[in-house]
Design a protein around this motif. Structure first.
Motif, mmCIF file in Angstrom:
data_model
loop_
_atom_site.group_PDB
_atom_site.id
_atom_site.type_symbol
_atom_site.label_atom_id
_atom_site.label_comp_id
_atom_site.label_asym_id
_atom_site.label_seq_id
_atom_site.Cartn_x
_atom_site.Cartn_y
_atom_site.Cartn_z
ATOM 1 N N VAL A 1 112.517 -0.192 -57.485
ATOM 2 C CA VAL A 1 111.149 -0.609 -57.767
ATOM 3 C C VAL A 1 110.219 0.099 -56.791
ATOM 4 C CG1 VAL A 1 109.578 -2.600 -57.691
ATOM 5 C CG2 VAL A 1 111.848 -2.832 -58.712
ATOM 6 N N LEU A 2 109.041 0.467 -57.273
ATOM 7 C CA LEU A 2 108.006 1.070 -56.444
ATOM 8 C C LEU A 2 106.870 0.073 -56.285
ATOM 9 C CD1 LEU A 2 107.831 4.528 -58.227
ATOM 10 C CD2 LEU A 2 109.214 3.905 -56.243
ATOM 11 N N VAL A 3 106.418 -0.115 -55.061
ATOM 12 C CA VAL A 3 105.290 -1.005 -54.789
ATOM 13 C C VAL A 3 104.133 -0.133 -54.314
ATOM 14 C CG1 VAL A 3 104.470 -3.014 -53.530
ATOM 15 C CG2 VAL A 3 106.894 -2.848 -54.163
ATOM 16 N N LEU A 4 102.996 -0.265 -55.009
ATOM 17 C CA LEU A 4 101.841 0.592 -54.762
ATOM 18 C C LEU A 4 100.615 -0.246 -54.416
ATOM 19 C CD1 LEU A 4 102.010 2.285 -58.281
ATOM 20 C CD2 LEU A 4 103.214 3.103 -56.283
ATOM 21 N N PRO A 5 99.915 0.081 -53.355
ATOM 22 C CA PRO A 5 98.610 -0.544 -53.191
ATOM 23 C C PRO A 5 97.663 0.108 -54.198
ATOM 24 C CG PRO A 5 98.954 1.070 -51.457
ATOM 25 C CD PRO A 5 100.226 1.001 -52.267
ATOM 26 N N LYS A 6 96.684 -0.629 -54.673
ATOM 27 C CA LYS A 6 95.772 -0.074 -55.666
ATOM 28 C C LYS A 6 94.681 0.804 -55.059
ATOM 29 C CE LYS A 6 96.547 -3.378 -59.349
ATOM 30 N NZ LYS A 6 95.931 -4.362 -60.248
ATOM 31 N N LYS B 1 105.951 -2.748 -65.606
ATOM 32 C CA LYS B 1 105.452 -3.520 -64.478
ATOM 33 C C LYS B 1 106.376 -4.693 -64.169
ATOM 34 C CE LYS B 1 100.640 -2.460 -65.515
ATOM 35 N NZ LYS B 1 99.324 -3.020 -65.861
ATOM 36 N N LEU B 2 106.565 -4.908 -62.892
ATOM 37 C CA LEU B 2 107.325 -6.064 -62.415
ATOM 38 C C LEU B 2 106.379 -7.114 -61.836
ATOM 39 C CD1 LEU B 2 110.084 -7.366 -61.771
ATOM 40 C CD2 LEU B 2 110.006 -6.169 -59.588
ATOM 41 N N TYR B 3 105.337 -6.644 -61.150
ATOM 42 C CA TYR B 3 104.369 -7.547 -60.525
ATOM 43 C C TYR B 3 103.036 -6.823 -60.426
ATOM 44 C CZ TYR B 3 101.823 -10.281 -57.128
ATOM 45 O OH TYR B 3 100.858 -11.018 -56.513
ATOM 46 N N GLU B 4 101.957 -7.588 -60.589
ATOM 47 C CA GLU B 4 100.625 -7.015 -60.391
ATOM 48 C C GLU B 4 99.657 -8.104 -59.974
ATOM 49 O OE1 GLU B 4 97.472 -3.985 -62.543
ATOM 50 O OE2 GLU B 4 98.861 -5.109 -63.827
ATOM 51 N N ASP B 5 98.784 -7.755 -59.029
ATOM 52 C CA ASP B 5 97.642 -8.588 -58.696
ATOM 53 C C ASP B 5 96.462 -7.652 -58.474
ATOM 54 O OD1 ASP B 5 97.723 -7.692 -55.969
ATOM 55 O OD2 ASP B 5 98.939 -9.408 -55.349
ATOM 56 N N ASP B 6 95.394 -8.137 -57.915
ATOM 57 C CA ASP B 6 94.204 -7.302 -57.771
ATOM 58 C C ASP B 6 94.338 -6.243 -56.671
ATOM 59 O OD1 ASP B 6 94.156 -9.402 -55.859
ATOM 60 O OD2 ASP B 6 91.984 -9.209 -55.640
ATOM 61 N N PHE C 1 102.902 -6.291 -47.498
ATOM 62 C CA PHE C 1 104.268 -6.514 -47.015
ATOM 63 C C PHE C 1 104.799 -7.903 -47.358
ATOM 64 C CE2 PHE C 1 103.072 -2.726 -44.596
ATOM 65 C CZ PHE C 1 104.150 -1.919 -44.943
ATOM 66 N N ILE C 2 103.947 -8.904 -47.434
ATOM 67 C CA ILE C 2 104.388 -10.216 -47.907
ATOM 68 C C ILE C 2 104.825 -10.127 -49.365
ATOM 69 C CG2 ILE C 2 103.552 -12.529 -48.549
ATOM 70 C CD1 ILE C 2 101.982 -12.504 -45.881
ATOM 71 N N LYS C 3 104.069 -9.400 -50.188
ATOM 72 C CA LYS C 3 104.425 -9.252 -51.603
ATOM 73 C C LYS C 3 105.720 -8.464 -51.763
ATOM 74 C CE LYS C 3 101.406 -11.804 -53.389
ATOM 75 N NZ LYS C 3 101.799 -13.044 -54.063
ATOM 76 N N ILE C 4 105.948 -7.477 -50.922
ATOM 77 C CA ILE C 4 107.229 -6.766 -50.981
ATOM 78 C C ILE C 4 108.361 -7.759 -50.759
ATOM 79 C CG2 ILE C 4 108.732 -5.145 -49.720
ATOM 80 C CD1 ILE C 4 106.329 -3.279 -49.503
#
Length: 123
Positions: free
Chosen positions: A45-50, A24-29, A72-75
């Protein structure tokens, strides 16, 4: 929101649920960013919505405006964290098997760390 065609056993759903480990590089709820296990560049890096979204269109049509904005802000924040702003990067999302989508959970690839010319791997 859940799509009736969403496979809750796909690998990204299992990673989000903590059933499969990932770097993991970043995680939030609402989102998770992980390092790709088969990178096509030094930074991949892969960015996934939960939530349960199959692809970009499913995400845009079913997610709240707040979640879309947050995603998109988090990306952009992750791009800053990876120090890719001046070097450059690619954002890629695939929709459908004809476009190369192999995991049907919406995600965005952040790719960089070297000069990216032409096609970059099979994403």
């Amino acid at each position: 929101m859940t799509s009736s065609l969403y496979d809750e056993n796909n690998i990204f759903a299992q990673i989000i649920a903590g059933k499969i480990p990932a770097k993991k590089l970043y995680e939030d709820d609402q989102i998770l960013a992980i390092h790709d296990i088969n990178p096509v560049a030094p930074i991949h890096v892969l960015v996934l919505p939960k939530g349960h979204y199959i692809d970009y269109s499913d995400f845009i049509q079913k997610a709240s405006a707040e979640l879309i904005k947050h995603y998109f802000i988090k990306i952009d924040e992750i791009i800053q964290l990876l120090d890719l702003s001046t070097m450059g990067y690619r954002l890629i999302t695939n929709k459908g098997s004809e476009a190369g989508q192999t995991i049907f959970h919406f995600h965005t690839h952040i790719i960089g760390g070297r000069q990216l010319v032409g096609r970059v791997g099979n994403l």
